[in-house]
Structures are given as structure tokens and as C-alpha cells.
Scaffold this motif. Structure first.
Motif, PDB file in Angstrom:
ATOM      1  N   PHE B 120       0.813  -1.210   0.000  1.00 60.07           N
ATOM      2  CA  PHE B 120       0.000   0.000   0.000  1.00 60.07           C
ATOM      3  C   PHE B 120       0.856   1.274   0.000  1.00 60.07           C
ATOM      4  N   ASP B 121       2.101   1.155   0.473  1.00 59.92           N
ATOM      5  CA  ASP B 121       2.964   2.340   0.463  1.00 59.92           C
ATOM      6  C   ASP B 121       3.938   2.335  -0.707  1.00 59.92           C
ATOM      7  N   PRO B 246      -3.792   6.476  11.909  1.00 64.77           N
ATOM      8  CA  PRO B 246      -2.765   5.831  12.730  1.00 64.77           C
ATOM      9  C   PRO B 246      -1.596   5.297  11.896  1.00 64.77           C
ATOM     10  N   ASP B 247      -1.803   5.158  10.607  1.00 60.43           N
ATOM     11  CA  ASP B 247      -0.791   4.617   9.689  1.00 60.43           C
ATOM     12  C   ASP B 247      -0.462   5.738   8.700  1.00 60.43           C
ATOM     13  N   SER B 248       0.801   6.091   8.609  1.00 58.18           N
ATOM     14  CA  SER B 248       1.175   7.249   7.777  1.00 58.18           C
ATOM     15  C   SER B 248       1.245   6.917   6.292  1.00 58.18           C
ATOM     16  N   GLY B 249       0.975   5.669   5.911  1.00 59.56           N
ATOM     17  CA  GLY B 249       0.908   5.332   4.488  1.00 59.56           C
ATOM     18  C   GLY B 249       2.245   5.449   3.795  1.00 59.56           C
ATOM     19  N   ARG B 250       2.221   6.094   2.634  1.00 64.13           N
ATOM     20  CA  ARG B 250       3.444   6.154   1.836  1.00 64.13           C
ATOM     21  C   ARG B 250       4.568   6.898   2.547  1.00 64.13           C
ATOM     22  N   ALA B 255       9.319   9.232   4.053  1.00 65.51           N
ATOM     23  CA  ALA B 255       9.544  10.268   5.072  1.00 65.51           C
ATOM     24  C   ALA B 255       9.146  11.651   4.567  1.00 65.51           C
ATOM     25  N   LEU B 256       8.448  11.730   3.447  1.00 69.58           N
ATOM     26  CA  LEU B 256       8.065  13.030   2.895  1.00 69.58           C
ATOM     27  C   LEU B 256       6.684  13.431   3.417  1.00 69.58           C
ATOM     28  N   PRO B 257       6.576  14.630   3.974  1.00 64.63           N
ATOM     29  CA  PRO B 257       5.287  15.064   4.518  1.00 64.63           C
ATOM     30  C   PRO B 257       4.159  15.023   3.496  1.00 64.63           C
ATOM     31  N   ARG B 260       2.135  11.835   3.449  1.00 56.98           N
ATOM     32  CA  ARG B 260       1.463  11.378   4.677  1.00 56.98           C
ATOM     33  C   ARG B 260       0.030  10.924   4.372  1.00 56.98           C
ATOM     34  N   ASP B 261      -0.334   9.813   4.948  1.00 62.65           N
ATOM     35  CA  ASP B 261      -1.705   9.294   4.895  1.00 62.65           C
ATOM     36  C   ASP B 261      -2.170   8.936   3.481  1.00 62.65           C
TER      37      ASP B 261
END
Lengths: 256, 340
Positions: B120-121, B246-250, B255-257, B260-261
Motif C-alpha cells: 500500500f505504500d 494511525p498509519d502514515s501510508g506512503r 519520510a516526505l510530509p 502522509r496518509d
């Protein structure tokens, strides 16, 4: 006559055999890089407890890192002597340095440089394509299977988060610095004109470096215990970046 | 695909001769696998070091269903990827060894040879590398890969098939390549929708046709992300599932904002078989999913701009559902070539 019959083929054989031998490489020497993990003035042994320069107890259990494109530097330029190696304290006896040995051209040098980590091509390798004795194989435990690429540095163990506490260090205070990703491929440069050295032709030469755990925490970046004890790089990139900046500067020339 | 028992027998019979063969002679014992692609599907890019052959695919299938892959020999790939569910799981989060729970919903497995990255990421770029992750994941098989390889290498049949398929002893290369080879054969493209698309005008009922029109309409723009023959553009999107994830995804891998999500857009083929839905399996049914999109989703700052309230009528919801049902490929889920 019979001797002559035997002698001629024997001479031919001698000539053939001698021409098959590879001439020894002229102008080279056996060069060893020896990295001595230390904490201050003490030699570092895994699974032993130390008190760092700021009074924190620390017990490292893993120290493993890649070095790539190791270069000898001279007044006229650089020469690469090693493209890649994995230095792992688990692979050496307690108290022994982390080493590799190569053939290097004899000459006058001012220092050495290398990269901590893997270049982007090395880092894109498929570990399943390497035999277990290769630094990029799965047997090293350095490949991130949930993300592409390798862990460049793995420094793990336990430390206290309060200074000057009585030992032993808490087994619940696990620290885990795993750095990787292409932007954190970082260069270490050591030596200058005042520490020049000569590799004499045909001789063995060992270049000794210290790798100081104190400097991993208290280098250009001060890594406070409160900043987090764990980074898998993308989980805490700021911490991984700081640790990397410190790590490449934690190498110093060993005292003679 | 040739019969597995035949392969095993062949391998056993040829064991001695194989050991003395040169690589070219070994190759002669294997045959190219004829990958049959549905009409309208593009050709599949297959790595040069893992061209499909019958023995490679058969070996991969055997490994896919072998529980010896996991540390305690209780879990195989097939334990969380069921053919009847288009090789997805029926629970929100799959169970690994010792009852451990993973992080995300097990994705269905089909048309994988077209994916540019996995999970998924999107953290893993090739199918071959993907094989490493579940084996080593502490919540899945929790097995150090070299140890898994060493265990499987003791299997004489695997050794013989490795020699035939890849001209080498069983090792990590063989394990990752063979499972990938099998997974590339999991091709699904014979749904009612496909039949309709290929000229069978009666393959879709009127409700499904209306649903398809809605799906592709500017108003709904489902096809903005679920596009192409595989119903995904493989991009990473936030679909407004939560205000706070709760899961930041990609972002977990970059680590790129800005990541997120965000999660990889899944294919909708066989979607009626792959419940529960979303990266965390938080929706139990397809009507739940349609209600989510109809609501416009939660107010997450990363939410894709196309996720807006849709104001769907009950008839429209029903039509959409009918269209999604039409994406089921019954031939795929009953194909004996994919069964253990």
C-alpha cells in the motif's frame, strides 16, 4: 643423445611455464584499513557496559556499517582501493579491529576517504542475487525488506536516559539507529599534509582509525537521549540525519 | 501448465543426470510457460532473469503454498491469500505466526506483473523483492530469509526443480524468482465487464451499465484513479478515511510530509470478493465503501480533491454496486492451475 631428447622438451616446458606465471604487480603494497571501535579512550566490546563522556550508561550490542569507494588521497589525486565492504563487530573477536586488506599502489599519501553507506546503484541491488559471503547478500541482515534498499549503519544496544545512574543499564532502554536511503550516503575524509604517510612498494601497511561512540552522540549534532532512541530512517528522518552527520565524523586517526 | 506430480516425477527421474548437466542442457528440460493474456491487456514486462517457464511456475506455486516458509512452519503465502477471494484474505488484518497481527489488509493477488511497485505504500519496486517482506516480517512469517532458504533447500524435489528451472542449487535467487514467476501467472481479465467490453452486449445487465456510466462520469470521477484495464493508476491517494490516520501510508517509506496518509490506489477487479476494504480493512462491505465515498469522506488535509459528497440516490448506489459485481472473474477464482 637421450639426454638431449629430454633436455630440449624440458627447456621448452620451463619457458612455457615461466611465461604462464603472472608477473608480480609492480608498485603495489598490501594495505590494511583497521577501524578500532572505541568509546573515548576505551576499546569497545559488544555487550559490555560503558559510561559515555556525558555520564550515560550504554551497552552496544550491534555495530555494523557499510563503507564504499575507499580512496587513498595524495597530492596528485585519489585512487580507489575498495568499492565496498561491510564492517561488522559480530564478525571479529572481542577487542579486534574491523579490517579489510587490499592491494594498493605504493606511494605518498595524505589521507583516506570513504563513504559510509552504499551508492545509489549498490543500494538498488537485489540481495537475492548475491551469495551469502557477499556484503550485499541477505545473510548480512542489512536489507530492508519492507522498503527498498539497505541499512547503511546499524547501531543497536541499551542506554540510560538519566546521567550518572547506578548500573546496570536498563534492558528496557533499547536504542536502535538504522540509517539508510540515498540522501544519507555520507562521506568521511581523514588525514592531511601533517599526517601524510608512505606505502612502500612490496611492504605491508596498516592505516588505523578509531571510531568513537562518544562522537556518534556528541558530534556536530548533539543527540539528546530525549530525542528518541529508535530510527529506521523514514520513521524519524531527523534523528537518522543527525546520527549520520555524527557518524562520519566519529572516525579519527588512531594515536600512533 | 503441466501437472505438478509429473514435474516431481520428472525431477526425481532426472536427478542424477541433472547433476552432471551443463546449464544449456538443464534448460532443455524446461519449457516456456504460455501466459495467456485477456483481450485488451497489454504485454507484461517480465524480467530477463525470470522468464516464465513451466517448471519455474510450478516450483513457485509449490513454494507459495509451503508453510515451511514461516519460522514455525504454520503459515504459507496461501494462508492469507485465498484463491476464492481473488487471493486476498477475508479478515481486516491477517494473522501471522503465533497469532500475530500485521499492519494492513492483505491485498488480492492478480495482474501483479503490471504493478510498478508493491504494498500500500509502494515501498518495494519489484515482485521478486516483494517476496522477501512477508517471510521476514515479524508479524507474518518471522523467518530470517537465509534460514528459510536453508530449510527449503533440504527438500530434494525443490533442489531438482531449481536445477531444471534455473540451472542452480536452491537458494534465495530461486526462491524469490520462482514465487514471482507463479504470481505473474495470476492473471484476471474475464469478468462480465470484460466480456461486455469485448463485444458481448448482454454480459452486463442494465443496472450494471448504468453503474458503469456513473463510475466513468465526470460527476463521480471514480475512473480518475481507478483507471485503465486494471482499474488503478497505481498512484498514492488519500481518500478521506480518517481525520487522523494511525498509519502514515506512503510517508512510512519516503519520510516526505506530502506523502502522509496516502495509500496506493487498489485495483477494483474482483472487488466483490476482496472484503473487507481499505488499507486497514475497516469497511466490511461494498455498500459501506459506496457510502463512504457518497459522504465525501473525513476532513483530512491530504484528501484528494475528487473525494466530495456525491449525493447518490439509492438507485445509483445500487447501479454502482451492480457494476462492481460485474468485475468478478469467476474463471480466475476457480482456475485449477492456481490451486495447490
Amino acid at each position: 643423445m637421450i639426454y638431449l631428447r629430454l633436455l630440449i622438451p624440458a627447456l621448452i616446458l620451463v619457458v612455457m611455464v615461466s611465461s604462464c606465471e603472472k608477473d608480480p604487480e609492480l608498485g603495489t603494497s598490501t594495505f590494511t584499513l583497521a577501524v578500532h571501535p572505541v568509546i573515548g579512550t576505551e576499546g569497545l566490546i559488544l555487550n559490555q557496559e560503558y559510561i559515555d563522556q556525558e555520564g550515560y550508561r550504554i551497552k552496544p550490542v550491534t555495530l555494523r556499517f557499510y563503507i564504499a569507494h575507499v580512496m587513498l588521497t595524495s597530492a596528485t589525486g585519489e585512487v580507489e582501493i575498495k568499492d565496498l565492504d561491510l564492517l561488522d563487530m559480530e564478525n571479529v573477536a572481542a577487542g579486534e579491529p574491523l579490517t579489510f586488506t587490499v592491494e594498493a599502489p605504493a606511494g605518498d599519501y595524505t589521507g583516506i576517504s570513504f563513504w559510509v553507506g552504499l551508492d545509489s546503484t549498490q543500494n538498488a541491488s537485489d540481495p537475492a542475487t548475491f551469495n551469502n559471503d557477499h556484503p550485499l547478500s541477505l545473510a548480512t541482515g542489512t536489507f530492508w525488506t519492507w522498503n527498498t534498499g539497505y541499512r547503511f549503519v546499524m547501531f543497536e544496544g541499551y542506554f540510560d536516559t538519566i546521567q550518572n545512574t547506578p548500573g546496570p543499564v536498563s534492558s528496557t532502554r533499547f536504542f536502535n539507529y538504522h540509517t539508510g536511503t540515498n540522501p544519507l550516503y555520507a562521506k568521511a575524509e581523514l588525514g592531511n599534509a601533517s599526517t601524510a604517510f608512505t606505502i612502500a612498494e612490496g611492504a605491508d601497511y596498516t592505516y588505523n582509525l578509531d571510531l568513537d561512540v562518544n562522537k556518534m552522540f556528541y558530534g556536530p549534532q548533539n543527540i539528546a537521549r530525549s530525542q528518541g532512541a529508535v530510527t529506521h530512517t523514514t520513521s524519524n528522518y531527523e534523528l537518522a540525519d543527525k546520527f549520520t552527520q555524527n557518524f562520519v565524523r566519529a572516525f579519527t586517526l588512531s594515536a600512533p | 501448465m503441466i501437472n505438478g506430480k509429473l514435474i516431481i516425477g520428472l525431477g526425481l527421474l532426472l536427478a542424477l543426470s541433472v547433476s552432471s548437466c551443463k546449464p544449456d542442457e538443464v534448460d532443455a528440460l524446461d519449457r516456456p510457460y504460455r501466459l495467456s493474456l485477456p483481450a485488451g491487456f497489454p504485454s507484461m514486462n517480465i524480467p530477463a532473469d525470470n522468464e516464465l517457464t513451466e517448471v519455474r511456475v510450478e516450483l513457485g506455486k509449490m513454494l507459495f503454498f509451503d508453510k515451511a516458509l514461516s519460522r514455525d512452519s504454520t503459515v504459507s503465502c496461501g494462508s492469507c491469500h485465498f484463491q476464492l477471494n481473488a487471493f486476498s484474505d477475508v479478515v481486516a488484518i491477517s494473522t501471522g505466526i503465533e497469532g500475530r497481527k500485521g499492519l494492513r489488509n492483505s491485498p488480492p493477488l492478480f495482474n501483479l506483473g503490471y504493478h510498478p511497485y508493491f504494498f500500500f505504500d509502494g515501498g518495494v519496486p519489484t515482485l521478486e523483492l516483494q517476496v522477501l517482506a512477508p517471510v521476514q516480517d515479524v508479524n507474518e512469517m518471522d523467518h530470517e530469509f537465509p534460514e528459510a532458504v536453508a530449510r527449503l533447500a533440504q527438500n530434494q524435489v525443490y533442489q531438482e526443480m531449481a536445477q531444471i528451472a534455473y540451472g542452480r542449487s536452491f537458494d534465495a535467487f530461486v526462491l524469490t524468482r520462482a514465487i514471482s514467476a507463479f504470481e505473474r501467472t495470476l492473471v484476471s481479465g474475464n469478468s462480465a465487464y470484460d466480456k461486455y467490453n469485448n463485444g458481448s452486449s448482454n454480459a452486463l445487465n442494465e443496472s450494471a451499465k448504468r453503474g458503469m456510466a456513473l463510475f466513468n462520469s465526470e460527476r463521480l470521477s471514480c475512473n480518475g484513479c481507478h483507471s485503465g484495464f486494471n482499474f488503478t493508476d497505481y498512484s498514492f491517494k488519500n481518500n478521506g478515511l480518517y481525520v487522523q490516520y494511525p498509519d502514515s501510508g506512503r510517508m512510512r517509506v519516503t519520510a516526505l510530509p506530502q506523502d502522509r496518509d496516502k495509500f496506493k490506489v487498489p485495483s477494483l477487479r474482483n472487488v466483490a470478493l476482496t472484503a473487507p476494504y481499505m488499507h486497514d480493512g475497516s469497511f466490511a462491505t461494498l455498500p459501506d465503501v459506496i457510502e463512504h465515498y457518497n459522504s465525501g469522506g473525513a476532513a483530512n488535509p491530504q484528501k484528494d480533491e475528487r473525494i466530495q459528497p456525491l449525493l447518490l440516490s439509492n438507485q445509483e448506489k445500487s447501479d454502482l454496486l451492480e457494476f462492481l459485481y460485474s468485475l468478478t472473474d469467476n474463471e480466475f477464482i476457480t482456475n485449477p492451475n492456481y490451486a495447490p
